[in-house]
Design a protein around this motif. Structure first.
Motif, PDB file in Angstrom:
ATOM      1  N   TYR A  41      33.353 -21.215  31.715  1.00 26.81           N
ATOM      2  CA  TYR A  41      34.083 -21.262  30.449  1.00 26.81           C
ATOM      3  C   TYR A  41      33.605 -22.442  29.600  1.00 26.81           C
ATOM      4  CZ  TYR A  41      37.535 -17.656  31.702  1.00 26.81           C
ATOM      5  OH  TYR A  41      38.150 -16.468  32.018  1.00 26.81           O
ATOM      6  N   GLN A  46      34.607 -22.668  25.745  1.00 32.33           N
ATOM      7  CA  GLN A  46      36.032 -22.342  25.853  1.00 32.33           C
ATOM      8  C   GLN A  46      36.717 -23.410  26.718  1.00 32.33           C
ATOM      9  OE1 GLN A  46      36.924 -18.012  26.321  1.00 32.33           O
ATOM     10  NE2 GLN A  46      34.708 -17.794  26.570  1.00 32.33           N
ATOM     11  N   TYR A  47      36.935 -24.568  26.127  1.00 42.65           N
ATOM     12  CA  TYR A  47      37.357 -25.732  26.897  1.00 42.65           C
ATOM     13  C   TYR A  47      38.806 -25.640  27.378  1.00 42.65           C
ATOM     14  CZ  TYR A  47      32.961 -27.650  25.254  1.00 42.65           C
ATOM     15  OH  TYR A  47      31.633 -27.829  25.000  1.00 42.65           O
ATOM     16  N   ASP A  48      39.663 -24.986  26.638  1.00 41.28           N
ATOM     17  CA  ASP A  48      41.052 -24.847  27.099  1.00 41.28           C
ATOM     18  C   ASP A  48      41.113 -24.017  28.377  1.00 41.28           C
ATOM     19  OD1 ASP A  48      42.014 -26.363  25.031  1.00 41.28           O
ATOM     20  OD2 ASP A  48      42.503 -24.653  23.750  1.00 41.28           O
ATOM     21  N   LEU A  49      40.381 -22.903  28.388  1.00 40.67           N
ATOM     22  CA  LEU A  49      40.343 -22.079  29.585  1.00 40.67           C
ATOM     23  C   LEU A  49      39.653 -22.816  30.733  1.00 40.67           C
ATOM     24  CD1 LEU A  49      39.476 -18.552  28.130  1.00 40.67           C
ATOM     25  CD2 LEU A  49      41.587 -19.214  29.286  1.00 40.67           C
ATOM     26  N   LEU A  51      39.617 -26.038  31.233  1.00 37.07           N
ATOM     27  CA  LEU A  51      40.547 -27.046  31.752  1.00 37.07           C
ATOM     28  C   LEU A  51      41.608 -26.397  32.636  1.00 37.07           C
ATOM     29  CD1 LEU A  51      41.413 -30.016  31.724  1.00 37.07           C
ATOM     30  CD2 LEU A  51      42.770 -29.519  29.687  1.00 37.07           C
ATOM     31  N   GLU A  52      42.102 -25.253  32.214  1.00 34.61           N
ATOM     32  CA  GLU A  52      43.116 -24.544  33.002  1.00 34.61           C
ATOM     33  C   GLU A  52      42.589 -24.204  34.399  1.00 34.61           C
ATOM     34  OE1 GLU A  52      45.181 -20.119  32.967  1.00 34.61           O
ATOM     35  OE2 GLU A  52      44.674 -21.056  31.043  1.00 34.61           O
ATOM     36  N   LYS A  53      41.379 -23.661  34.474  1.00 36.04           N
ATOM     37  CA  LYS A  53      40.806 -23.280  35.760  1.00 36.04           C
ATOM     38  C   LYS A  53      40.504 -24.498  36.627  1.00 36.04           C
ATOM     39  CE  LYS A  53      40.855 -18.834  35.200  1.00 36.04           C
ATOM     40  NZ  LYS A  53      41.744 -17.990  36.045  1.00 36.04           N
ATOM     41  N   ILE A  74      34.915 -32.365  31.100  1.00 37.83           N
ATOM     42  CA  ILE A  74      35.773 -31.714  30.102  1.00 37.83           C
ATOM     43  C   ILE A  74      36.600 -32.757  29.355  1.00 37.83           C
ATOM     44  CG2 ILE A  74      37.720 -30.142  29.757  1.00 37.83           C
ATOM     45  CD1 ILE A  74      35.120 -28.725  30.367  1.00 37.83           C
ATOM     46  N   TYR A  75      37.204 -33.669  30.083  1.00 37.00           N
ATOM     47  CA  TYR A  75      38.001 -34.709  29.434  1.00 37.00           C
ATOM     48  C   TYR A  75      37.130 -35.578  28.525  1.00 37.00           C
ATOM     49  CZ  TYR A  75      42.160 -33.761  32.279  1.00 37.00           C
ATOM     50  OH  TYR A  75      43.263 -33.182  32.854  1.00 37.00           O
ATOM     51  N   ARG A  78      36.529 -33.768  25.360  1.00 30.83           N
ATOM     52  CA  ARG A  78      37.724 -33.713  24.525  1.00 30.83           C
ATOM     53  C   ARG A  78      38.159 -35.091  24.023  1.00 30.83           C
ATOM     54  NH1 ARG A  78      40.891 -28.803  25.819  1.00 30.83           N
ATOM     55  NH2 ARG A  78      42.814 -29.961  25.485  1.00 30.83           N
ATOM     56  N   ASP A  80      39.261 -37.680  25.861  1.00 31.50           N
ATOM     57  CA  ASP A  80      40.279 -38.335  26.682  1.00 31.50           C
ATOM     58  C   ASP A  80      39.558 -39.224  27.691  1.00 31.50           C
ATOM     59  OD1 ASP A  80      42.379 -39.117  28.286  1.00 31.50           O
ATOM     60  OD2 ASP A  80      43.324 -37.141  28.337  1.00 31.50           O
TER      61      ASP A  80
END
Length: 246
Positions: A41, A46-49, A51-53, A74-75, A78, A80
């Motif tokens: 992802y 598709q970073y939200d997906l 992060l979820e996984k 990912i962080y 984004r 963070d």
């Protein structure tokens, strides 16, 4: 309320401690699957997906280092930084031998203004035979210190070029260093090896235009200036060179 929470957590820890080898293997397999899904992802933006996984993977197996290293990236993407650093350090605590994680963490530390710690990681990576691109580690090390120690940075870039003579990142950095020193003949030579015809950036085209101007080739300077405006019209360099008359 606090006692109930403490008891609930204790119960969870007890369950985890009593997990059978088969259960641990099942959790590891699930974590591996969700980590791979998260990475896929992320590659698609598709970073939200993603992060979820990845959070699910870390929850399934908190000791699966690749889930934490992927979360760190990912962080970092984004913005963070605190979470990214936490996940990088968690991944390395679980598996301190992964050269890719070390390289990524070195880049992160460099961006956070910690060049000495970053360089230690880059040097570990450069010497690790499992890392397929040691020239990348040497180039990263040089980039990290080029403002504070340009001489050492040059040695790093030259080591990268010794390992891979056509490495474009190292060639670009050597061109930038040479231009800053007003060594225009070297700048031209490094840019020729970089091959601006097949891959260019606004910064390097700007350096090329100014280099050719300094060396007296006005036609070449105009050609580079024209390319900046045509190929990178939204860049700050395009605004500078729009009406440039060498």
């Amino acid at each position: 309320m606090k006692k109930r929470l403490a008891l609930a957590l204790s119960g969870l820890l007890l369950v985890a401690a009593c997990a059978t080898p088969a259960e641990r293997a099942e959790r590891r397999g699930a974590a591996q699957l969700n980590t791979q899904l998260g990475v896929n992802y992320a590659r698609q933006g598709q970073y939200d997906l993603a992060l979820e996984k990845l959070l699910k993977a870390a929850d399934q197996d908190s000791e699966y280092a690749p889930a934490h290293s992927a979360l760190a990236v990912i962080y970092q993407t984004r913005g963070d930084r605190e979470a990214a650093e936490r996940e990088f350090r968690k991944a390395l605590a679980l598996d301190g031998s992964d050269p890719t994680v070390k390289n990524n963490f070195g880049v992160f530390l460099c961006e956070r203004g910690k060049p000495d710690e970053a360089r230690r990681y880059f040097m570990d990576v450069a010497k690790d035979p499992r890392f397929a691109a040691p020239e990348q580690a040497w180039t990263n090390a040089g980039i990290c210190i080029k403002k504070t120690d340009p001489e050492q940075a040059e040695r790093d870039f030259r080591e990268a070029l010794r390992l891979k003579p056509d490495d474009r990142d190292a060639l670009a950095q050597m061109a930038i260093l040479s231009f800053a020193r007003q060594d225009f003949l070297r700048t031209r030579a490094f840019l020729q090896r970089y091959d601006l015809k097949s891959r260019a950036t606004p910064e390097l085209l700007s350096i090329a235009a100014r280099t050719e101007m300094a060396l007296g080739d006005r036609d070449a300077a105009r050609d580079y200036a024209r390319r900046i405006v045509q190929e990178f019209p939204e860049s700050k360099e395009a605004a500078t060179f729009a009406d440039w008359q060498p």
